[in-house]
Scaffold this motif. Structure first.
Motif, short mmCIF file in Angstrom:
data_model
loop_
_atom_site.label_atom_id
_atom_site.label_comp_id
_atom_site.label_asym_id
_atom_site.label_seq_id
_atom_site.Cartn_x
_atom_site.Cartn_y
_atom_site.Cartn_z
N GLU A 19 0.85 -1.19 0.00
CA GLU A 19 0.00 0.00 0.00
C GLU A 19 0.89 1.24 0.00
O GLU A 19 1.73 1.40 0.87
CB GLU A 19 -0.90 0.03 1.23
CG GLU A 19 -2.01 -0.98 1.21
CD GLU A 19 -2.93 -0.84 2.41
OE1 GLU A 19 -2.93 0.23 3.05
OE2 GLU A 19 -3.63 -1.82 2.69
N GLY A 20 0.68 2.09 -1.00
CA GLY A 20 1.44 3.34 -1.07
C GLY A 20 2.94 3.12 -1.15
O GLY A 20 3.71 3.94 -0.66
N LEU A 21 3.36 2.02 -1.77
CA LEU A 21 4.78 1.66 -1.82
C LEU A 21 5.59 2.68 -2.60
O LEU A 21 5.22 3.07 -3.71
CB LEU A 21 4.93 0.27 -2.45
CG LEU A 21 6.34 -0.31 -2.44
CD1 LEU A 21 6.81 -0.56 -1.02
CD2 LEU A 21 6.38 -1.58 -3.25
N ARG A 22 6.67 3.11 -2.00
CA ARG A 22 7.62 4.03 -2.64
C ARG A 22 9.00 3.41 -2.51
O ARG A 22 9.40 3.03 -1.42
CB ARG A 22 7.60 5.39 -1.95
CG ARG A 22 6.27 6.11 -2.06
CD ARG A 22 6.24 7.33 -1.16
NE ARG A 22 7.32 8.23 -1.49
CZ ARG A 22 7.16 9.45 -1.99
NH1 ARG A 22 5.97 9.93 -2.18
NH2 ARG A 22 8.19 10.20 -2.29
N VAL A 23 9.71 3.32 -3.64
CA VAL A 23 11.04 2.72 -3.65
C VAL A 23 11.97 3.60 -4.46
O VAL A 23 11.64 4.00 -5.58
CB VAL A 23 11.02 1.29 -4.25
CG1 VAL A 23 12.39 0.64 -4.11
CG2 VAL A 23 9.96 0.43 -3.60
N ARG A 24 13.13 3.85 -3.92
CA ARG A 24 14.14 4.67 -4.60
C ARG A 24 15.16 3.78 -5.31
O ARG A 24 15.52 2.73 -4.81
CB ARG A 24 14.88 5.56 -3.61
CG ARG A 24 14.00 6.63 -3.03
CD ARG A 24 14.84 7.73 -2.39
NE ARG A 24 14.00 8.85 -2.04
CZ ARG A 24 13.63 9.80 -2.88
NH1 ARG A 24 14.06 9.79 -4.11
NH2 ARG A 24 12.86 10.78 -2.48
N GLY A 33 3.94 5.33 -4.82
CA GLY A 33 2.54 5.18 -4.44
C GLY A 33 1.85 3.97 -5.02
O GLY A 33 0.68 4.03 -5.37
N LEU A 34 2.52 2.84 -5.12
CA LEU A 34 1.95 1.63 -5.71
C LEU A 34 1.08 0.89 -4.69
O LEU A 34 1.49 0.65 -3.57
CB LEU A 34 3.07 0.70 -6.17
CG LEU A 34 2.61 -0.64 -6.74
CD1 LEU A 34 1.96 -0.43 -8.10
CD2 LEU A 34 3.78 -1.59 -6.86
N GLY A 44 2.79 -11.65 -14.21
CA GLY A 44 3.73 -11.01 -15.12
C GLY A 44 3.83 -9.52 -14.82
O GLY A 44 2.91 -8.93 -14.26
N LEU A 45 4.95 -8.94 -15.17
CA LEU A 45 5.18 -7.51 -14.95
C LEU A 45 5.74 -6.94 -16.24
O LEU A 45 6.85 -7.29 -16.65
CB LEU A 45 6.16 -7.32 -13.79
CG LEU A 45 6.45 -5.90 -13.35
CD1 LEU A 45 5.18 -5.21 -12.87
CD2 LEU A 45 7.48 -5.91 -12.23
N LEU A 46 4.97 -6.08 -16.90
CA LEU A 46 5.37 -5.50 -18.17
C LEU A 46 5.48 -4.00 -18.06
O LEU A 46 4.72 -3.36 -17.33
CB LEU A 46 4.33 -5.84 -19.25
CG LEU A 46 4.07 -7.31 -19.52
CD1 LEU A 46 2.92 -7.45 -20.50
CD2 LEU A 46 5.32 -7.97 -20.08
N GLY A 47 6.40 -3.42 -18.80
CA GLY A 47 6.55 -1.98 -18.84
C GLY A 47 7.78 -1.62 -19.65
O GLY A 47 8.65 -2.45 -19.89
N PRO A 48 7.88 -0.36 -20.04
CA PRO A 48 9.04 0.08 -20.83
C PRO A 48 10.31 0.16 -19.98
O PRO A 48 10.25 0.12 -18.75
CB PRO A 48 8.62 1.46 -21.33
CG PRO A 48 7.65 1.94 -20.31
CD PRO A 48 6.92 0.72 -19.82
N ASN A 49 11.44 0.30 -20.65
CA ASN A 49 12.70 0.48 -19.94
C ASN A 49 12.61 1.70 -19.03
O ASN A 49 12.07 2.73 -19.42
CB ASN A 49 13.85 0.69 -20.94
CG ASN A 49 14.15 -0.55 -21.75
OD1 ASN A 49 13.69 -1.63 -21.41
ND2 ASN A 49 14.92 -0.38 -22.81
N THR A 55 13.34 -2.51 -9.91
CA THR A 55 13.33 -1.93 -8.57
C THR A 55 12.17 -2.47 -7.76
O THR A 55 12.31 -2.80 -6.58
CB THR A 55 13.28 -0.40 -8.65
OG1 THR A 55 14.38 0.06 -9.44
CG2 THR A 55 13.34 0.23 -7.28
N LEU A 56 11.00 -2.59 -8.37
CA LEU A 56 9.84 -3.17 -7.69
C LEU A 56 10.12 -4.61 -7.29
O LEU A 56 9.85 -5.01 -6.15
CB LEU A 56 8.60 -3.11 -8.59
CG LEU A 56 7.37 -3.85 -8.05
CD1 LEU A 56 6.91 -3.25 -6.72
CD2 LEU A 56 6.25 -3.82 -9.07
N MET A 57 10.67 -5.40 -8.20
CA MET A 57 10.97 -6.80 -7.89
C MET A 57 12.00 -6.91 -6.77
O MET A 57 11.89 -7.78 -5.91
CB MET A 57 11.46 -7.54 -9.13
CG MET A 57 10.40 -7.68 -10.21
SD MET A 57 8.88 -8.45 -9.63
CE MET A 57 9.47 -10.07 -9.19
#
Length: 71
Positions: A19-24, A33-34, A44-49, A55-57
């Motif tokens: 909840e509200g995850l913030r990672v540097r 804010g995830l 699966g986790l998709l997204g651009p470079n 970082t999320l993983m």
């Protein structure tokens, strides 16, 4: 006794919850804010470079400490 019932995993509402995850990532805020709930299974986790996937993983694997929110 039913063999399938004996080896079935325990089910939970979610296995990973953020909840509200913030990672540097260095000086940059890679995840901001995830809100996320993942149950059992394959995801699966998709997204651009540069979107913050790695970082999320790393945060989900507890390699990196979140800068804010709960995990």
């Amino acid at each position: 006794m039913d063999t399938a019932a004996a080896i079935a995993p325990t089910t939970h509402p979610w296995v990973v919850h953020a909840e509200g995850l913030r990672v540097r990532a260095g000086r940059h805020l890679a995840v901001d804010g995830l809100d996320l709930s993942l149950g059992t299974g394959v995801h699966g986790l998709l997204g651009p470079n540069g979107a913050g996937k790695t970082t999320l993983m790393r945060a989900l694997a507890t390699v990196v400490k979140p800068a804010g929110g709960t995990l």
